[in-house]
Design an enzyme around this catalytic site. Structure first.
Site, short mmCIF file in Angstrom:
data_model
loop_
_atom_site.label_atom_id
_atom_site.label_comp_id
_atom_site.label_asym_id
_atom_site.label_seq_id
_atom_site.Cartn_x
_atom_site.Cartn_y
_atom_site.Cartn_z
N SER A 112 0.81 -1.23 0.00
CA SER A 112 0.00 0.00 0.00
C SER A 112 0.84 1.27 0.00
O SER A 112 0.34 2.33 -0.38
CB SER A 112 -0.94 0.01 1.21
OG SER A 112 -1.89 -1.03 1.12
N HIS A 173 -0.95 5.26 8.82
CA HIS A 173 -0.80 4.07 8.00
C HIS A 173 -0.42 4.44 6.57
O HIS A 173 -0.51 5.61 6.18
CB HIS A 173 -2.10 3.25 8.02
CG HIS A 173 -1.89 1.79 7.88
ND1 HIS A 173 -2.20 1.10 6.73
CD2 HIS A 173 -1.38 0.86 8.75
CE1 HIS A 173 -1.90 -0.18 6.90
NE2 HIS A 173 -1.41 -0.36 8.11
#
Length: 531
Positions: A112, A173
Site C-alpha cells: 500500500s 498508515h
C-alpha cells in the site's frame, strides 16, 4: 470416464435446479433487451464534462480488487433481502472506468505504500517506502534525502484548496501517510518504531510529519498512541498497556497540534459525543482519532463511541466545502485489506459495503459538474470466487458441488493465508460449519501467516470533470497526474490556462460587441436629433 460423466450429470442437474430460482421476468428476452436499450441510450446521451474540477474526492478501497468488488455487490444486495447479483453499487454508477497496473519498481506485486506513492504522488517507487522515489531504499534513511516527492494533497493545498484525510486505519498508515509524509519505511509510525541510525541520519517519524509537512484541515481515523509520550494512558482504554502512548521523545503531538491552531477554530476529539458536537460551519480544523491504532471493523464498531465511515466522510466534506476554492479529500476504506490479510471474507466484504455507502454520501454532498470523484483500489488480494453457487446463494456460503474428496468448499477462498488447514492430505469437513459468521477464516491453498496481496490490475472509476481521462489501461502513477490536470493543481496547469484564455476571448468579444453597439446607438441618436 465415469467420473467425467458423473460430473457432467451433476452440472446438468445443478443448472436445471438453479433455473428454477430465476425471476419470471428474466425468462423473457425482452427484459434483457429493454434493459440494454436503456443503458445504451444513457451512454449515447452522455456528454463529456470538461470543467475544471473545483473539488477532488478520492475514495480508496485498500485491497478492494475486482473479486472483492463483485462479492461486495452481491453481499450488499443480500443484506437487503435481494438475490444480490443484480444489485447496483453506488460505485457501479460511475460512467468512466479504467484499469491501473499496480506493480512497484522492485516487485511484481506491490504494497500500500508503493501504490499510494504512485496514485497520490505520480511516481512509482519501491516496496514499503512512501512519499519518495525509487532511488530511496526500504529502511535506509540516508537514501531518503533528496528523493522526496510531494502528493496531490500538497498540490491542492498550495493552490489554496482545503484538504483532508479520512481513514478506517491509523492516520499514520501507509495510504493516508503518503499524502503528507516522506519515509524510507512505512513502519516508522512514531519515533519508537525507528532505528537509532535513522534518527541520527535525520529522518523523522510519520506522526511528527503529520503536523509539520502540510497544513491539513481535516484528519480523521485512528492512531492516538503514536501521538503521545510513552506510557500515556489512553482516554478510552486507560488500563490497556498496548494502547498507551509510544513516543520516546516525550512529545505530545496532539497538544502541539492544538497550539499550532491558535486563533483558529480547531477541535481535537476522540469519541462520538465530541465528534457530533463539532459544527462544520464554524470549524476550521478537525483532528479526530477514535482508536489507539486502527479503527474497529464496521461489524464490531461501537456506535456509541465511534462514528461510521459514512459519518466521518460527511463531517469532513461539510468542513472542507466552505472553501470557495474547493477541496481535496482522501477517504480510505483501509480495513478491507486487513480483513483479507486475516483470511476473513465476511469482514472484508462488510467493510467494502460500508465503503460504498460512504461513496453515496460523498455524491450526495457534492455537485457532479464541479467535483471529480474517483473510486479505486490500490492493489488486490488472492481471494477467489468459484464453485457454481446458485443464483442468490449467500456469497459467504458453500458451493453446492462438492470436490473430488467428497467434501464441500466455500464460494470464496484464498490462494494463501492463515486458512490453510490440510492435515495428512485431507481438508476439514465443513458440512456442519457456519461459514457466514464474522470470525470464519476461509480455506487457503498455501499456509502463510497472513494472506499476501495479488498483482492483477485494479479498477479505477471516475465521475465529474474530466472523468474520461481515466478510461483505458494506465500505469498507476498516471492517476495523480490526471487528477492534477483536471483540477489545475500541481505542475500541469494547461487545463485552466486554456479555460482562462477562452474566457478572456469571450469577454473581449463581448466588450467589442458592446463598444460597436454603443457607436451604432450614438449614430442613430444623432440622426434622430437632426431630423
Amino acid at each position: 470416464m465415469e467420473s467425467t460423466k458423473g460430473a457432467i450429470l451433476a452440472l446438468l442437474l445443478l443448472v436445471a435446479f438453479a433455473s428454477s430460482w430465476a425471476k419470471v421476468e428474466e425468462e423473457n428476452p425482452e427484459f434483457w433487451r429493454s434493459q440494454a436499450r436503456k443503458t445504451l441510450q444513457s451512454a449515447l446521451d452522455r456528454k463529456l464534462n470538461t470543467n475544471v474540477a473545483r473539488n477532488i474526492l478520492l475514495f480508496l478501497g485498500d485491497g478492494m480488487g475486482i473479486t472483492t468488488y463483485t462479492a461486495a455487490r452481491i453481499l450488499k444486495g443480500q443484506l437487503q433481502n435481494q438475490t444480490g447479483e443484480e444489485t447496483v453499487m453506488t460505485m457501479d454508477t460511475f460512467p468512466s472506468v479504467g484499469l491501473a497496473k499496480t506493480y512497484s519498481v522492485d516487485f511484481q506485486i506491490p504494497d500500500s505504500a508503493a501504490t499510494a506513492t504512485a496514485y497520490l504522488c505520480g511516481v512509482k517507487t519501491n516496496l514499503n517506502t512512501l512519499g519518495v522515489n525509487a532511488a530511496a531504499r526500504n529502511g535506509a534513511c540516508r537514501t531518503q534525502k533528496g528523493n522526496e516527492v510531494t502528493s496531490i494533497l500538497k498540490w491542492a493545498k498550495d493552490a489554496g484548496k482545503s484538504v483532508g484525510i479520512v481513514t478506517t486505519t491509523r492516520v499514520q498508515h501507509a495510504t493516508p501517510a503518503t499524502s503528507y509524509a516522506h519515509s524510507a519505511s512505512r513502519k516508522w509510525y512514531s519515533d519508537a518504531d525507528m532505528p537509532e541510525a535513522a534518527k541520527r541520519d535525520g529522518c523523522t517519524d510519520i506522526a511528527a510529519q503529520l503536523l509539520n509537512n502540510t497544513d491539513i484541515d481535516v484528519i480523521i481515523g485512528g492512531g492516538r498512541k503514536y501521538m503521545t509520550p510513552r506510557g500515556t494512558k489512553d482516554p478510552e482504554y486507560p488500563n490497556a498497556f498496548t494502547s498507551r502512548g509510544k513516543r520516546k521523545d516525550g512529545r505530545n503531538l496532539i497538544n502541539e497540534w492544538k497550539s499550532m491552531k491558535t486563533g483558529k477554530t480547531a477541535h481535537y476529539v476522540w469519541n462520538r459525543t465530541d465528534f457530533d458536537a463539532v459544527d462544520p460551519e464554524t470549524t476550521d480544523y478537525l483532528m479526530a482519532l477514535f482508536e489507539p491504532g486502527d479503527l474497529r471493523f464496521e461489524v464490531e464498531r461501537d456506535p456509541s463511541m465511534d462514528p461510521s465511515i459514512v459519518e466521518t466522510t460527511e463531517k469532513a466534506i461539510r468542513i472542507l466545502k466552505k472553501n470557495p476554492k474547493g477541496f481535496f479529500l482522501l477517504v480510505e476504506g483501509g480495513r478491507i485489506d486487513q480483513a483479507h490479510h486475516a483470511g476473513q471474507a465476511y469482514m472484508a466484504l462488510h467493510e467494502a459495503v460500508a465503503f460504498d455507502y460512504a461513496i453515496a454520501k460523498g455524491l450526495e454532498l457534492t455537485k457532479e459538474h464541479e467535483t471529480l470523484t474517483l473510486v479505486m483500489a490500490d492493489h488486490s488480494h488472492p481471494v477467489t470466487f468459484n464453485g457454481y453457487p446458485f443464483r442468490g446463494q449467500s456469497i459467504l456460503g458453500k458451493s453446492p458441488l462438492w470436490a473430488r474428496d467428497m467434501l464441500p468448499y466455500t464460494t470464496l477462498m484464498y490462494g494463501n493465508g492463515p486458512g490453510h488447514k490440510i492435515t495428512n492430505g485431507t481438508r476439514p469437513d465443513i458440512r456442519n460449519v457456519n461459514t457466514k459468521t464474522k470470525d470464519y477464516v476461509q480455506l487457503s491453498a498455501v499456509p502463510t501467516e497472513s494472506a499476501t496481496h495479488s498483482g492483477e490490475d485494479v479498477a479505477v472509476l471516475a465521475r465529474g470533470p474530466m472523468a474520461h481521462l481515466f478510461q483505458g489501461v494506465h500505469e498507476q502513477n498516471y492517476i495523480a497526474h490526471a487528477m492534477g490536470y483536471a483540477a489545475c493543481v500541481g505542475a500541469d496547469l494547461r487545463h485552466c490556462q486554456g479555460l482562462t484564455t477562452t474566457n478572456d476571448n469571450i469577454r473581449n468579444r463581448a466588450h467589442g460587441s458592446a463598444a460597436l453597439l454603443s457607436v451604432l446607438l450614438s449614430t442613430l441618436l444623432a440622426h434622430a436629433m437632426l431630423m
